[in-house]
Motif scaffolding. Structure first.
Motif, PDB file in Angstrom:
ATOM      1  N   ILE A 227     118.170  84.245  88.273  1.00 21.42           N
ATOM      2  CA  ILE A 227     117.993  85.378  88.340  1.00 21.42           C
ATOM      3  C   ILE A 227     119.079  86.472  88.068  1.00 21.42           C
ATOM      4  O   ILE A 227     120.157  86.193  88.701  1.00 21.42           O
TER       5      ILE A 227
ATOM      6  N   LEU B 183     103.666  86.842  86.012  1.00 22.72           N
ATOM      7  CA  LEU B 183     105.030  87.723  86.302  1.00 22.72           C
ATOM      8  C   LEU B 183     104.947  88.394  87.696  1.00 22.72           C
ATOM      9  O   LEU B 183     105.726  88.541  88.447  1.00 22.72           O
TER      10      LEU B 183
ATOM     11  N   VAL C  87     106.034  86.139  90.170  1.00 22.27           N
ATOM     12  CA  VAL C  87     107.551  85.881  90.118  1.00 22.27           C
ATOM     13  C   VAL C  87     108.269  87.153  90.918  1.00 22.27           C
ATOM     14  O   VAL C  87     109.158  87.131  91.559  1.00 22.27           O
TER      15      VAL C  87
ATOM     16  N   VAL D 136     111.316  92.858  82.146  1.00 18.94           N
ATOM     17  CA  VAL D 136     111.554  91.549  82.487  1.00 18.94           C
ATOM     18  C   VAL D 136     111.731  90.418  81.215  1.00 18.94           C
ATOM     19  O   VAL D 136     110.781  90.596  80.389  1.00 18.94           O
TER      20      VAL D 136
ATOM     21  N   VAL E 128     111.962  86.567  80.290  1.00 14.82           N
ATOM     22  CA  VAL E 128     111.886  85.289  80.569  1.00 14.82           C
ATOM     23  C   VAL E 128     112.774  84.354  79.472  1.00 14.82           C
ATOM     24  O   VAL E 128     112.064  84.233  78.434  1.00 14.82           O
TER      25      VAL E 128
ATOM     26  N   LEU F 139     108.103  78.182  83.094  1.00 21.25           N
ATOM     27  CA  LEU F 139     109.321  78.063  83.909  1.00 21.25           C
ATOM     28  C   LEU F 139     109.697  76.549  83.964  1.00 21.25           C
ATOM     29  O   LEU F 139     108.867  75.656  84.062  1.00 21.25           O
TER      30      LEU F 139
ATOM     31  N   SER G 114     115.540  77.792  83.748  1.00 24.47           N
ATOM     32  CA  SER G 114     115.149  79.225  83.188  1.00 24.47           C
ATOM     33  C   SER G 114     115.894  80.164  83.710  1.00 24.47           C
ATOM     34  O   SER G 114     116.231  80.482  84.926  1.00 24.47           O
TER      35      SER G 114
ATOM     36  N   ILE H 149     115.539  84.470  84.251  1.00 28.29           N
ATOM     37  CA  ILE H 149     114.833  85.635  84.412  1.00 28.29           C
ATOM     38  C   ILE H 149     115.768  86.817  84.594  1.00 28.29           C
ATOM     39  O   ILE H 149     116.312  86.884  85.566  1.00 28.29           O
TER      40      ILE H 149
END
Length: 128
Positions: free
Chosen positions: A4, A28, A31, A95, A97, A111, A115, A117
């Motif tokens: 993140i 999303l 998430v 956002v 990704v 994901l 990954s 984000i």
């Protein structure tokens, strides 16, 4: 483990942190919910310092607390989640990704381990 990253148009706000997600596909919306609930849980367990999350206290809340004044108060994760969804809806942040923008809360994102984000906070232009 998913990375993140919080950024503004001026650059990274803090170092990346990790969120454990075991599913390969999530909306999303989910998430964001998991991110907010984790950061609130960590803040509430820490019992010190200001809350630093995806969405911050409103201008009114900051004015009532005054500059430089701080008293630790538990944060309500559901309220923070609702504020995050509202902020996303009014383009308070976007956002990405794995460098692909996701613009709908109900979009299923793929994901994988590693990954990343990115939550990019959009700062309104002065006078614009």
């Amino acid at each position: 483990m998913i990375g993140i990253v919080d950024e503004t148009t001026a650059g990274r706000e803090q170092s990346a942190w990790h969120l454990e997600i075991f599913e390969e596909r999530l909306s999303l919306r989910e998430v964001i919910r998991r991110r907010v609930f984790q950061e609130v849980a960590e803040h509430n367990a820490r019992r010190s310092g200001p809350f630093r999350g995806l969405v911050q206290p409103s201008e009114t809340e900051r004015a009532l607390n005054g500059p430089g004044r701080y008293e630790h108060r538990p944060v309500d994760p559901q309220r923070q989640y609702e504020r995050a969804v509202e902020a996303f809806g009014r383009n308070g942040f976007i956002v990405l990704v794995d460098d692909r923008q996701v613009d709908d809360l109900d979009t299923q994102v793929d994901l994988r381990t590693g990954s990343e984000i990115t939550f990019l906070r959009l700062v309104p232009l002065v006078g614009g």
